[in-house]
Design an enzyme around this catalytic site. Structure first.
Site, mmCIF file in Angstrom:
data_model
loop_
_atom_site.group_PDB
_atom_site.id
_atom_site.type_symbol
_atom_site.label_atom_id
_atom_site.label_comp_id
_atom_site.label_asym_id
_atom_site.label_seq_id
_atom_site.Cartn_x
_atom_site.Cartn_y
_atom_site.Cartn_z
ATOM 1 N N GLU A 1 -0.211 3.859 0.553
ATOM 2 C CA GLU A 1 0.553 4.814 0.677
ATOM 3 C C GLU A 1 -0.077 6.261 0.612
ATOM 4 O O GLU A 1 -1.014 6.590 0.048
ATOM 5 C CB GLU A 1 1.741 4.718 -0.193
ATOM 6 C CG GLU A 1 1.496 4.275 -1.624
ATOM 7 C CD GLU A 1 0.485 5.647 -2.362
ATOM 8 O OE1 GLU A 1 0.564 6.591 -2.060
ATOM 9 O OE2 GLU A 1 -0.639 5.002 -2.845
ATOM 10 N N GLU B 1 -3.589 4.940 -1.559
ATOM 11 C CA GLU B 1 -4.133 4.566 -0.491
ATOM 12 C C GLU B 1 -3.911 3.237 -0.079
ATOM 13 O O GLU B 1 -4.316 2.825 1.083
ATOM 14 C CB GLU B 1 -5.402 5.293 -0.063
ATOM 15 C CG GLU B 1 -5.433 6.897 -0.188
ATOM 16 C CD GLU B 1 -6.930 7.388 0.075
ATOM 17 O OE1 GLU B 1 -7.905 6.507 0.458
ATOM 18 O OE2 GLU B 1 -7.073 8.544 0.134
#
Length: 360
Positions: A185, A328
């Site tokens: 994300e 991430e």
């Protein structure tokens, strides 16, 4: 008004159809994997978590040694209106900048994904900027969420639509041959939303769920605690209704990851969970479908306060402890290597019988 109600019903109907397709964990396949592991040339259980990962993969897929060489990390990106409250060390403008960094291959997750042989699929599900790039998946549901400290972050319809985007991404990648997923994300402010979700759905006090996020100091962390408390007081999310909680104090990228997890589970594919934000999405997914938790592998324990408690609630022991807090999907991609090692050991090690080794 009736048309809007029909759209809401249709979105939730699609979601619940996917949830119905999630099958129970195959205990028989997992037990076969454990028996095979016990017959390899080593003391039983001596490879620890690697043996249990192999059994988990067999139970998830129904195959003794599944082929998982095609894998992808799904990076959902979205902005958060709660940033208006000064909860992050970075401005919201960093979200679209980092999305372009992902798409150009320059972020940490890109480097680690290349090493692990994984694709990085970057999805704009709620970035508060117009983005164009040939590699981008443009699936924008909201132009950033609203400030949850003042009003619901999303409508229920928006939250359901974002979940369905995640499901669609998982299904599309499956048709392209992907058989293992990782959650990633990007969204300035998303640790605040994740802390609120953890507080409501896992029963954690905001003091325990709110961490330092992007590196804020203790004074700002205490302010962030108060913002999470205010968001919960203002919106009064119903802890028995995960979608209500997600809509009121969550985020579009978190909702998208809920969909990826549910979609992967419905396809009997392992989904490797990253850090705190991904774990908040995993919590929502498990509340919507308790069977979905059986398809999750927790990659690592992040340095974000509250992550361990969230993992305990989910019943997912993290594989790695690397003091990371980047997000991430970085921790999840690192765990791909251990999953590969687990499968190679089970496929390639000799058994006591084939090697002519005494069992002792």
């Amino acid at each position: 008004m009736l048309r809007e109600i029909d759209r809401n019903r249709e979105g939730e109907r699609k979601l619940h159809e996917v949830i119905k397709r999630i099958e129970p964990f195959d205990e028989g396949a997992a037990e076969l994997a454990r028996r095979h592991s016990d017959n390899l040339t080593k003391p039983p259980g001596s490879l620890g978590k690697l043996e249990e990962i192999a059994a988990q993969l067999a139970g998830m897929t129904g195959e003794l040694w599944p082929e998982l060489s095609r894998r992808a990390v799904i990076v959902m990106a979205g902005d958060h209106g709660v940033c208006e409250e000064g909860v992050s060390a970075f401005p919201p403008s960093v979200t679209p900048q980092m999305v372009l960094n992902f798409l150009n291959g320059g972020a940490a997750v890109n480097v680690l994904a290349r090493q692990a042989g994984a694709d990085v699929i970057c999805v704009d599900i709620g970035v508060a900027a117009e983005l164009e790039h040939p590699g981008l998946e443009p699936r924008k549901i909201v132009f950033g969420t609203r400030n949850m400290a003042k009003e619901p972050a999303m409508t229920r319809e928006e939250a359901v639509a974002a979940i369905n985007v995640g499901i669609a991404i998982a299904e599309e990648q499956y048709t392209r041959g992907v058989r293992m997923f990782a959650t990633g994300e990007m969204g300035i402010g998303n640790t605040t939303a994740s802390a609120a979700l953890a507080s409501v759905l896992a029963g954690l006090a905001p003091e325990a769920s709110v961490g330092r996020g992007t590196g804020i100091n203790e004074e700002t962390r205490q302010h962030k605690v108060m913002v999470v408390k205010r968001a919960i007081d203002v919106n009064r999310p119903n802890p028995k209704d995960p979608i209500d909680v997600l809509a009121k104090v969550g985020g579009a990228e978190i909702a998208g990851l809920v969909g990826v997890i549910l979609g992967a589970a419905a396809l009997r594919c392992p989904v490797v969970i990253d850090g705190f934000i991904s774990s908040a999405a995993a919590l929502v997914a498990s509340k919507l479908s308790p069977m979905a938790a059986a398809y999750m592998i927790a990659s690592h324990l992040s340095n974000e306060q509250g992550h361990r408690k969230l993992m305990d609630v989910l019943g997912l022991p993290p594989v790695l402890h690397l003091d990371m807090r980047l997000g991430e999907g970085t921790g999840a991609v690192l765990a791909f290597h251990l999953i590969d090692a687990s499968l190679r050991l089970m496929r390639e090690m000799a058994t006591f019988d084939s090697a002519g080794v005494s069992r002792g």
